[in-house]
Scaffold this motif. Sequence first.
Motif, PDB file in Angstrom:
ATOM      1  N   ALA A 301       0.859  -1.191   0.000  1.00  0.00           N
ATOM      2  CA  ALA A 301       0.000   0.000   0.000  1.00  0.00           C
ATOM      3  C   ALA A 301       0.890   1.234   0.000  1.00  0.00           C
ATOM      4  O   ALA A 301       2.072   1.165   0.336  1.00  0.00           O
ATOM      5  CB  ALA A 301      -0.912   0.005   1.213  1.00  0.00           C
ATOM      6  N   TYR A 302       0.322   2.349  -0.400  1.00  0.00           N
ATOM      7  CA  TYR A 302       1.014   3.635  -0.336  1.00  0.00           C
ATOM      8  C   TYR A 302       0.232   4.560   0.594  1.00  0.00           C
ATOM      9  O   TYR A 302      -0.923   4.305   0.935  1.00  0.00           O
ATOM     10  CB  TYR A 302       1.096   4.297  -1.715  1.00  0.00           C
ATOM     11  N   SER A 303       0.869   5.642   0.979  1.00  0.00           N
ATOM     12  CA  SER A 303       0.158   6.751   1.616  1.00  0.00           C
ATOM     13  C   SER A 303       0.027   7.864   0.585  1.00  0.00           C
ATOM     14  O   SER A 303       0.496   7.726  -0.551  1.00  0.00           O
ATOM     15  CB  SER A 303       0.928   7.247   2.838  1.00  0.00           C
ATOM     16  N   LEU A 311       6.490   6.088  -7.751  1.00  0.00           N
ATOM     17  CA  LEU A 311       6.195   4.667  -7.636  1.00  0.00           C
ATOM     18  C   LEU A 311       4.706   4.413  -7.858  1.00  0.00           C
ATOM     19  O   LEU A 311       4.318   3.411  -8.486  1.00  0.00           O
ATOM     20  CB  LEU A 311       6.624   4.178  -6.253  1.00  0.00           C
ATOM     21  N   ARG A 312       3.880   5.323  -7.366  1.00  0.00           N
ATOM     22  CA  ARG A 312       2.434   5.195  -7.535  1.00  0.00           C
ATOM     23  C   ARG A 312       2.052   5.232  -9.012  1.00  0.00           C
ATOM     24  O   ARG A 312       1.147   4.524  -9.457  1.00  0.00           O
ATOM     25  CB  ARG A 312       1.734   6.316  -6.757  1.00  0.00           C
ATOM     26  N   GLU A 313       2.746   6.063  -9.779  1.00  0.00           N
ATOM     27  CA  GLU A 313       2.462   6.164 -11.214  1.00  0.00           C
ATOM     28  C   GLU A 313       2.917   4.907 -11.961  1.00  0.00           C
ATOM     29  O   GLU A 313       2.243   4.444 -12.883  1.00  0.00           O
ATOM     30  CB  GLU A 313       3.151   7.400 -11.794  1.00  0.00           C
ATOM     31  N   LEU A 315       3.524   1.760 -10.536  1.00  0.00           N
ATOM     32  CA  LEU A 315       2.888   0.557 -10.008  1.00  0.00           C
ATOM     33  C   LEU A 315       1.741   0.956  -9.086  1.00  0.00           C
ATOM     34  O   LEU A 315       1.908   1.054  -7.866  1.00  0.00           O
ATOM     35  CB  LEU A 315       3.910  -0.282  -9.233  1.00  0.00           C
ATOM     36  N   PRO A 316       0.579   1.231  -9.632  1.00  0.00           N
ATOM     37  CA  PRO A 316      -0.551   1.672  -8.798  1.00  0.00           C
ATOM     38  C   PRO A 316      -0.914   0.627  -7.741  1.00  0.00           C
ATOM     39  O   PRO A 316      -0.966  -0.567  -8.019  1.00  0.00           O
ATOM     40  CB  PRO A 316      -1.688   1.830  -9.817  1.00  0.00           C
ATOM     41  N   ARG A 317      -1.105   1.107  -6.533  1.00  0.00           N
ATOM     42  CA  ARG A 317      -1.533   0.252  -5.425  1.00  0.00           C
ATOM     43  C   ARG A 317      -2.513   1.041  -4.547  1.00  0.00           C
ATOM     44  O   ARG A 317      -2.630   2.255  -4.664  1.00  0.00           O
ATOM     45  CB  ARG A 317      -0.333  -0.197  -4.570  1.00  0.00           C
ATOM     46  N   ALA A 318      -3.183   0.360  -3.646  1.00  0.00           N
ATOM     47  CA  ALA A 318      -4.157   1.006  -2.769  1.00  0.00           C
ATOM     48  C   ALA A 318      -3.482   2.015  -1.849  1.00  0.00           C
ATOM     49  O   ALA A 318      -2.274   1.946  -1.593  1.00  0.00           O
ATOM     50  CB  ALA A 318      -4.873  -0.045  -1.929  1.00  0.00           C
ATOM     51  N   GLU A 319      -4.278   2.929  -1.359  1.00  0.00           N
ATOM     52  CA  GLU A 319      -3.770   3.943  -0.443  1.00  0.00           C
ATOM     53  C   GLU A 319      -4.363   3.733   0.943  1.00  0.00           C
ATOM     54  O   GLU A 319      -5.550   3.457   1.090  1.00  0.00           O
ATOM     55  CB  GLU A 319      -4.121   5.347  -0.951  1.00  0.00           C
ATOM     56  N   LEU A 320      -3.504   3.862   1.957  1.00  0.00           N
ATOM     57  CA  LEU A 320      -3.944   3.831   3.349  1.00  0.00           C
ATOM     58  C   LEU A 320      -3.596   5.160   4.012  1.00  0.00           C
ATOM     59  O   LEU A 320      -2.592   5.780   3.678  1.00  0.00           O
ATOM     60  CB  LEU A 320      -3.275   2.681   4.109  1.00  0.00           C
TER      61      LEU A 320
END
Length: 429
Positions: A301-303, A311-313, A315-320
């Motif tokens: 997960a990312y914040s 990294l979000r761009e 490898l997209p992952r959920a956000e917490l």
Amino acid sequence: MSEFFQSNAEVILRRWPAVAERLLAEDSGALQADLVEGLGSTLSINGIQLTSRHDRTREARLQADSLPADSPAMHVYGTGLGDLQLELLQRPGVERLHVHILNGAVFALVLQLLDQQAWLADSRVELHYAADLREICLPFFALPSELVLADDYNAKIRDRLISETHLAFNNREFVADNPEIAERLQDNIQQVRADSDAAQLFATHTGEPVFVIATGPSLEQHFEALRSIRSQHARPLFICVDTAYRPLMAQGIKPDVVVSIDQRISLQHLPADDSAGTALVYMPLVDPVVLSGWEGKRYVAYSASPVFRELREQLPRAELHVGGSVIHPAVDLAVKMGAARVTLFGADFAFPNNKTHAGWSDGDLGPQLGASRHWVLDGHGQRVKTQLNFRSYLCELERYIAARPHVEFYNSSRAGAMITGTIFHPEFS
């Protein structure tokens, strides 16, 4: 009743009768007050100077300069000796000046000793007790002396003010161009590619109860109960923060999910032995040695931090949600998994019983107990030692809870900090 107090009180009674009633009930006689002289003079309360003793006007001008010049409405926390209020009221564009009392007894004493009518009678001024509003207001200036002197009633607002004031400083290490962070993210990129998205866990426990377990000292009171509940077939999901994992395992309590976000977490905190069957939800700053050794399923997960932007761009992952502590994403994960009821264990944000953490020695996870210089109110309404960052973490959790009225939040202990928005669990607390 002094002549000054009577004149000041008449203005307050006319404009804010409820505030006047409370001020009349304040016990200013319990304060140690002294006149302190330098090039000028000021009042010292319990050893804390309310203002400069050399040039109060110049100090107030400096304070006023930190507020936007074109703002029509501003907020001053703490009443001081009235200098900042008078300085701000000289601005022609000011339409409303909110003055928030942080210590009622201090203000009552000042009203006895000095004429405050010049700003109290100004139609643009509104006077409040700070904690009558749950949240702080912007833009603000908080008088440093009264952040120290804030009374119990206004302590929650004091904590929010200090947290807001320190925000930029606290975030200084977490910038995208920090070379250590960039290196850690690069070290973990292949692991991120290989591991599952934390979103796969969302809505998997809709309507169910979840236990979120932190490492506060009060956790030790619940080991036996948690061990018993863990052995039951039908039970709540156990989510723990990384530093609670080892103490829980030592007590024979195997969590279902561990949450970790910090680059300082090592194998000492998250040993790989017997980790099969426990999911690890992590953010890519975690030590790659910890990740590669974990035997259970791993979820990324990312914040919202800019640290993860690139990294979000890729490898997209959920956000917490992250608010400075691992407790925040652990609670957010529980909510996003669908929890209808979240019960907090070891979420003390304080050092009850003169201990810093459950299952760890003094100083293992941060400053030693002897370094604590701050306090919060516990579940009994008594002051308990804490450290400054814990108060900020508490503020952010309370804000999170306030924004999610559809979830019931329970606190398992009264020993730690009072968490606004939670209910004391009838069985555990």
